[in-house]
Design an enzyme around this catalytic site. Structure first.
Site, PDB file in Angstrom:
ATOM      1  N   ARG A 113      38.776  46.694  50.857  1.00  0.00           N
ATOM      2  CA  ARG A 113      39.066  45.548  49.994  1.00  0.00           C
ATOM      3  C   ARG A 113      40.567  45.350  49.831  1.00  0.00           C
ATOM      4  O   ARG A 113      41.039  44.231  49.648  1.00  0.00           O
ATOM      5  CB  ARG A 113      38.393  45.760  48.628  1.00  0.00           C
ATOM      6  CG  ARG A 113      36.895  45.542  48.667  1.00  0.00           C
ATOM      7  CD  ARG A 113      36.205  46.001  47.386  1.00  0.00           C
ATOM      8  NE  ARG A 113      36.764  45.420  46.182  1.00  0.00           N
ATOM      9  CZ  ARG A 113      36.482  44.210  45.711  1.00  0.00           C
ATOM     10  NH1 ARG A 113      35.630  43.423  46.378  1.00  0.00           N
ATOM     11  NH2 ARG A 113      37.027  43.770  44.597  1.00  0.00           N
ATOM     12  N   LYS A 149      43.077  36.604  41.343  1.00  0.00           N
ATOM     13  CA  LYS A 149      43.853  36.692  40.107  1.00  0.00           C
ATOM     14  C   LYS A 149      45.311  37.056  40.403  1.00  0.00           C
ATOM     15  O   LYS A 149      46.221  36.579  39.720  1.00  0.00           O
ATOM     16  CB  LYS A 149      43.197  37.686  39.153  1.00  0.00           C
ATOM     17  CG  LYS A 149      41.786  37.244  38.730  1.00  0.00           C
ATOM     18  CD  LYS A 149      41.071  38.297  37.904  1.00  0.00           C
ATOM     19  CE  LYS A 149      39.676  37.824  37.518  1.00  0.00           C
ATOM     20  NZ  LYS A 149      38.750  37.770  38.689  1.00  0.00           N
ATOM     21  N   ASP A 156      40.874  43.791  35.517  1.00  0.00           N
ATOM     22  CA  ASP A 156      39.632  43.060  35.782  1.00  0.00           C
ATOM     23  C   ASP A 156      38.669  44.107  36.332  1.00  0.00           C
ATOM     24  O   ASP A 156      38.594  44.336  37.533  1.00  0.00           O
ATOM     25  CB  ASP A 156      39.884  41.927  36.775  1.00  0.00           C
ATOM     26  CG  ASP A 156      38.655  41.075  36.988  1.00  0.00           C
ATOM     27  OD1 ASP A 156      38.048  40.654  35.991  1.00  0.00           O
ATOM     28  OD2 ASP A 156      38.287  40.842  38.163  1.00  0.00           O
ATOM     29  N   CYS A 195      33.060  40.430  34.778  1.00  0.00           N
ATOM     30  CA  CYS A 195      32.154  39.324  35.099  1.00  0.00           C
ATOM     31  C   CYS A 195      30.726  39.730  34.746  1.00  0.00           C
ATOM     32  O   CYS A 195      29.787  39.452  35.486  1.00  0.00           O
ATOM     33  CB  CYS A 195      32.274  38.923  36.564  1.00  0.00           C
ATOM     34  SG  CYS A 195      31.908  40.236  37.747  1.00  0.00           S
ATOM     35  N   PRO A 248      39.544  40.686  45.421  1.00  0.00           N
ATOM     36  CA  PRO A 248      40.118  40.244  46.686  1.00  0.00           C
ATOM     37  C   PRO A 248      41.473  39.549  46.583  1.00  0.00           C
ATOM     38  O   PRO A 248      42.068  39.240  47.598  1.00  0.00           O
ATOM     39  CB  PRO A 248      39.064  39.271  47.212  1.00  0.00           C
ATOM     40  CG  PRO A 248      38.459  38.684  45.978  1.00  0.00           C
ATOM     41  CD  PRO A 248      38.422  39.813  44.979  1.00  0.00           C
ATOM     42  N   GLY A 249      41.942  39.274  45.365  1.00  0.00           N
ATOM     43  CA  GLY A 249      43.288  38.745  45.227  1.00  0.00           C
ATOM     44  C   GLY A 249      43.418  37.418  44.509  1.00  0.00           C
ATOM     45  O   GLY A 249      44.538  36.934  44.321  1.00  0.00           O
TER      46      GLY A 249
END
Length: 446
Positions: free
Chosen positions: A131, A108, A171, A224, A105-106
């Site tokens: 997204r 990073k 990511d 993650c 969603p932003g």
């Protein structure tokens, strides 16, 4: 939370003595964190420095209100604590070309922009259009200057950016095991084959990412999840397939080395970083940083040119002269009725799915310009010729989309609205009324 039986058996085998603490961590409440925005001057009460997150610039433990003025104006950003270590590993420098390949969603991307001090080129890409819209909103609110925001597949990006970027962050979409305690329903689609299936997609993404990395550039890979199939084994594959070497990441208390024994035994895998929830106050992450050892020179690409005609350019110049001070937009680009500032280093955008080519400056109307919310978010108060300080009640009315009253003696025109010295958007004063220009898609009720 009821974890899958096979999930528990897998990590009992992998973690051994550490497994009971690992298992117990899933019964604990998720950790919350937030970052202060270095791109904007401090305007809020000081934070508790004892709650700072190790190895993170401007990062703190705690929960912020998503419907507060500080959040709406981009002065704070809510982000899971262990995720903040990823952008720190990228360590972009001002002036570099940086790609966040799987950016929504932003969190990073905003952190990268802060570390770059809004200097250089940040390209933020997200393959899912829904997204990607959230990514646009978060980068805009944070005041990121001239980001190129795309909605593309990696295999369509790599031809546009051959050997181009100094730093690339992947990511990667993953099995999300670190999200279980925040989103327990994620356990319902986990099975023993899921990490391996995710690893296939991760390799496909990385194959394209490597093509966009300039010789000597750096690639940061993160997930993650705790799964070795998606972590150490992916890095071992990268090292085997491409001219890359692992860069050691700094570690402090609670941070663990990568596990060579979970891949091919290469001791260099210890240079990666693992964050387990039983030892680091966060939901968990895996991070690895790789340096390109390839030789050669970056490929020159055809750059995007301005398409703004003389009449529209003159209207913008008139708007600046009448409303702003010490503000230079640089290169201008018109998309439909929208006028943008853009970074001239970006490639020709023809054929790419573009969400934002840069910073929105305003909407072109007949013989005038209506300033954008994105412009308000990059301005400092002193850059607006007219500012209007509003109360909390007026701020509530503004973000709800309502007009509100002000001093009837105020001259007609555009005002940068400030709450506690934080720009929150533009309003137009007409006969003692502030007309509302807060974007309809962002409006909310407190």
């Amino acid at each position: 939370m009821e974890l899958p039986t096979q999930f528990k058996a897998k990590y009992q085998r992998l973690l051994g003595d550490q497994f009971p603490a690992f298992l117990q961590s899933f019964a604990e409440a998720p950790q919350h964190g937030f970052r202060l925005n270095p791109l904007k001057p401090p305007a809020n009460p000081a934070v508790d420095q004892s709650r700072s997150i190790p190895n993170v610039h401007d990062g703190y433990y705690g929960k912020v209100d998503g419907k507060s003025p500080a959040h709406q104006s981009g002065y704070v950003y809510s982000q899971e604590p262990s995720a903040m270590l990823v952008a720190e590993a990228v360590a972009p420098k001002p002036g570099e070309r940086v790609l966040d390949l799987c950016a929504a969603p932003g969190g990073k991307s905003t952190q990268l922009a802060g570390l770059m001090q809004n200097q250089g080129l940040l390209v933020a890409n997200e393959i899912d259009r829904g997204r990607a819209k959230v990514l646009v909103e978060n980068l805009e609110r944070f005041g990121v200057w001239n980001p190129l925001i795309l909605n593309e597949r990696p295999d369509r990006l790599s031809p546009a950016f051959p050997a181009y970027f100094d730093k690339i962050l992947v990511d990667a979409p993953c099995s999300g095991e670190g999200m279980f305690r925040k989103n327990p329903t994620a356990t319902t689609y986990w099975d023993t084959d899921y990490p391996a299936a995710c690893a296939v997609r991760q390799r496909e993404i990385l194959q394209e990412a490597v093509k966009m990395l300039k010789p000597g550039g750096q690639l940061v890979y993160s997930t993650c999840t705790f799964a070795p199939e998606e972590d150490e084994q992916i890095i071992a594959w990268l090292l085997d397939q491409y001219p890359l070497e692992l860069v050691a990441l700094d570690k402090s208390a609670g941070m663990s080395d990568g596990r060579p024994e979970w891949a091919n035994g290469n001791p260099d895998l210890q240079r990666a970083l693992r964050l387990f929830p039983q030892s680091f106050a966060g939901d968990g992450h895996f991070i690895a940083k790789l340096q390109s050892t390839a030789t050669g020179k970056p490929v020159k690409i055809r750059g995007q040119r301005s398409n703004v005609a003389g009449a529209e350019r003159k209207e913008w110049q008139q708007f600046v002269a009448q409303n702003l001070t010490d503000f230079k937009a640089g290169s201008l680009l018109q998309f439909g009725e929208q006028l943008y500032s853009f970074n001239p280093e970006i490639p020709d955008l023809q054929g790419l799915r573009v969400m934002r080519p840069g910073t929105p400056l305003g909407t072109l109307k007949k013989h005038r310009i209506e300033p954008s919310y994105g412009l308000a978010m990059v301005l400092r108060p002193e850059q607006a010729q007219r500012t209007l300080t509003i109360s909390y009640d007026q701020w509530q009315q503004y973000v709800h989309g309502d007009t509100f009253s002000t001093d009837a003696e105020l001259p007609k025109g555009w005002y940068l609205l400030l709450y506690q010295q934080m720009p929150v958007g533009f309003g137009k004063v007409v006969n003692g009324t502030v007309k509302n220009f807060f974007p309809k898609g962002l409006r909310f009720q407190v």
